[in-house]
Scaffold this active site. Structure first.
Site, PDB file in Angstrom:
ATOM      1  N   CYS A 265      -1.760   0.742  -0.322  1.00  0.00           N
ATOM      2  CA  CYS A 265      -1.835  -0.139   0.844  1.00  0.00           C
ATOM      3  C   CYS A 265      -2.855  -1.251   0.586  1.00  0.00           C
ATOM      4  O   CYS A 265      -3.834  -1.058  -0.135  1.00  0.00           O
ATOM      5  CB  CYS A 265      -2.244   0.669   2.083  1.00  0.00           C
ATOM      6  SG  CYS A 265      -2.201  -0.307   3.615  1.00  0.00           S
TER       7      CYS A 265
ATOM      8  N   ASP B 292      -4.907  -2.256   2.661  1.00  0.00           N
ATOM      9  CA  ASP B 292      -6.087  -1.926   3.474  1.00  0.00           C
ATOM     10  C   ASP B 292      -7.382  -2.031   2.653  1.00  0.00           C
ATOM     11  O   ASP B 292      -7.475  -1.452   1.564  1.00  0.00           O
ATOM     12  CB  ASP B 292      -5.922  -0.500   4.024  1.00  0.00           C
ATOM     13  CG  ASP B 292      -6.930  -0.176   5.119  1.00  0.00           C
ATOM     14  OD1 ASP B 292      -8.149  -0.294   4.866  1.00  0.00           O
ATOM     15  OD2 ASP B 292      -6.506   0.198   6.230  1.00  0.00           O
TER      16      ASP B 292
ATOM     17  N   ARG C 238     -10.066  -0.666   2.891  1.00  0.00           N
ATOM     18  CA  ARG C 238     -10.828   0.581   2.712  1.00  0.00           C
ATOM     19  C   ARG C 238     -10.238   1.472   1.623  1.00  0.00           C
ATOM     20  O   ARG C 238     -10.715   2.587   1.412  1.00  0.00           O
ATOM     21  CB  ARG C 238     -10.849   1.354   4.043  1.00  0.00           C
ATOM     22  CG  ARG C 238     -11.522   0.591   5.166  1.00  0.00           C
ATOM     23  CD  ARG C 238     -11.182   1.190   6.518  1.00  0.00           C
ATOM     24  NE  ARG C 238      -9.755   1.081   6.825  1.00  0.00           N
ATOM     25  CZ  ARG C 238      -9.190   1.522   7.952  1.00  0.00           C
ATOM     26  NH1 ARG C 238      -9.933   2.105   8.872  1.00  0.00           N
ATOM     27  NH2 ARG C 238      -7.893   1.394   8.161  1.00  0.00           N
TER      28      ARG C 238
ATOM     29  N   HIS D 277      -2.410   6.274   2.900  1.00  0.00           N
ATOM     30  CA  HIS D 277      -3.691   6.738   3.450  1.00  0.00           C
ATOM     31  C   HIS D 277      -3.529   7.076   4.924  1.00  0.00           C
ATOM     32  O   HIS D 277      -2.721   6.461   5.623  1.00  0.00           O
ATOM     33  CB  HIS D 277      -4.798   5.696   3.234  1.00  0.00           C
ATOM     34  CG  HIS D 277      -4.605   4.429   4.013  1.00  0.00           C
ATOM     35  ND1 HIS D 277      -5.306   4.156   5.178  1.00  0.00           N
ATOM     36  CD2 HIS D 277      -3.788   3.365   3.821  1.00  0.00           C
ATOM     37  CE1 HIS D 277      -4.929   2.976   5.637  1.00  0.00           C
ATOM     38  NE2 HIS D 277      -4.007   2.476   4.842  1.00  0.00           N
TER      39      HIS D 277
ATOM     40  N   CYS E  70      -3.309   4.700   8.592  1.00  0.00           N
ATOM     41  CA  CYS E  70      -2.805   3.392   8.133  1.00  0.00           C
ATOM     42  C   CYS E  70      -2.362   2.544   9.332  1.00  0.00           C
ATOM     43  O   CYS E  70      -1.499   2.958  10.109  1.00  0.00           O
ATOM     44  CB  CYS E  70      -1.638   3.595   7.169  1.00  0.00           C
ATOM     45  SG  CYS E  70      -0.961   2.046   6.522  1.00  0.00           S
TER      46      CYS E  70
END
Ligand code: CO
Length: 218
Positions: free
Chosen positions: A43, A45, A47, A99, A102
């Protein structure tokens, strides 16, 4: 604390100096060539940084990231990355890494309207709709979203296996293993989803067993 773009450039200089101090030949080796054994599809993302999570240095993992780690058969970007990784770099493993928590998967789950990205998340909604009956039984929203995160990874793992790139690679005897993983933002740990596929002819069986595993756990 606000970080400026000037700060980023200063941090870059410091990092470069530190790496060269640690290993003077580090960058010159990387300039010559890359030999990653792993490809990461994860992803976007912020993080979920690929290299850091699995403790790999620059040069050791070939990365493709998009919103909600989706592998679509008409996405030239993703397919080209997989093709280059398998045919040219000859990676040994492809890691599909979702994750928990998400945002893309949560948005897909609840039909949020955010703009253009809704069309991309339609692919996650296809997964949601396939398992609609089972997901509906889960009362807690976050739990339901996390189960969809897992189902989405398993789906994308199968999608990788069904590309012409992977089929051709396996047909000519190249060893590439495709893995379905989940990353937890809460503790930084990766867990395997039982979706580890090594051959064309057992892809569907492994896929179904992995889905059944998620449903058994509930
Ligand atoms: Co995400």
């Amino acid at each position: 604390m606000t970080i400026s773009v000037q700060d980023l450039l200063a941090r870059n200089r410091a990092w470069s100096e530190k790496e060269r101090e640690r290993d003077p030949a580090f960058f010159s080796r990387l300039v010559a060539q890359q030999h990653p054994e792993f490809m990461w599809i994860g992803c976007s993302d912020s993080r979920v940084p690929a290299n850091e999570i699995i403790g790999l240095a620059p040069g050791e993992v070939f990365v493709h990231r998009n919103v909600a780690n989706v592998v679509v058969h008409s996405d030239l970007n993703c397919l080209s990355t997989v093709q280059y990784a398998v045919d040219v770099l000859q990676v040994k493993h492809i890691l599909i890494v979702g994750h928990y928590g998400c945002g893309g998967v949560k948005a897909a789950m609840q039909d949020s309207r955010m703009g253009l990205v809704d069309n991309w998340l339609r692919h996650v909604q296809d997964v949601r709709d396939r398992y609609r009956g089972w997901l509906r039984e889960i009362e807690d929203f976050d739990q339901r979203a996390d189960r969809l995160c897992e189902l989405n990874v398993i789906e994308q793992t199968l999608n990788v296996c069904e590309t012409t790139v992977m089929r051709d690679a396996w047909a000519r005897g190249q060893q590439v293993v495709v893995h379905g993983w989940m990353y937890s933002l809460a503790d930084g740990m990766v867990r395997e989803l039982g979706a580890t596929i090594e051959r064309d002819d057992d892809a569907i069986d492994v896929y179904e067993a992995a889905v059944a595993g998620i449903m058994r756990r509930g």
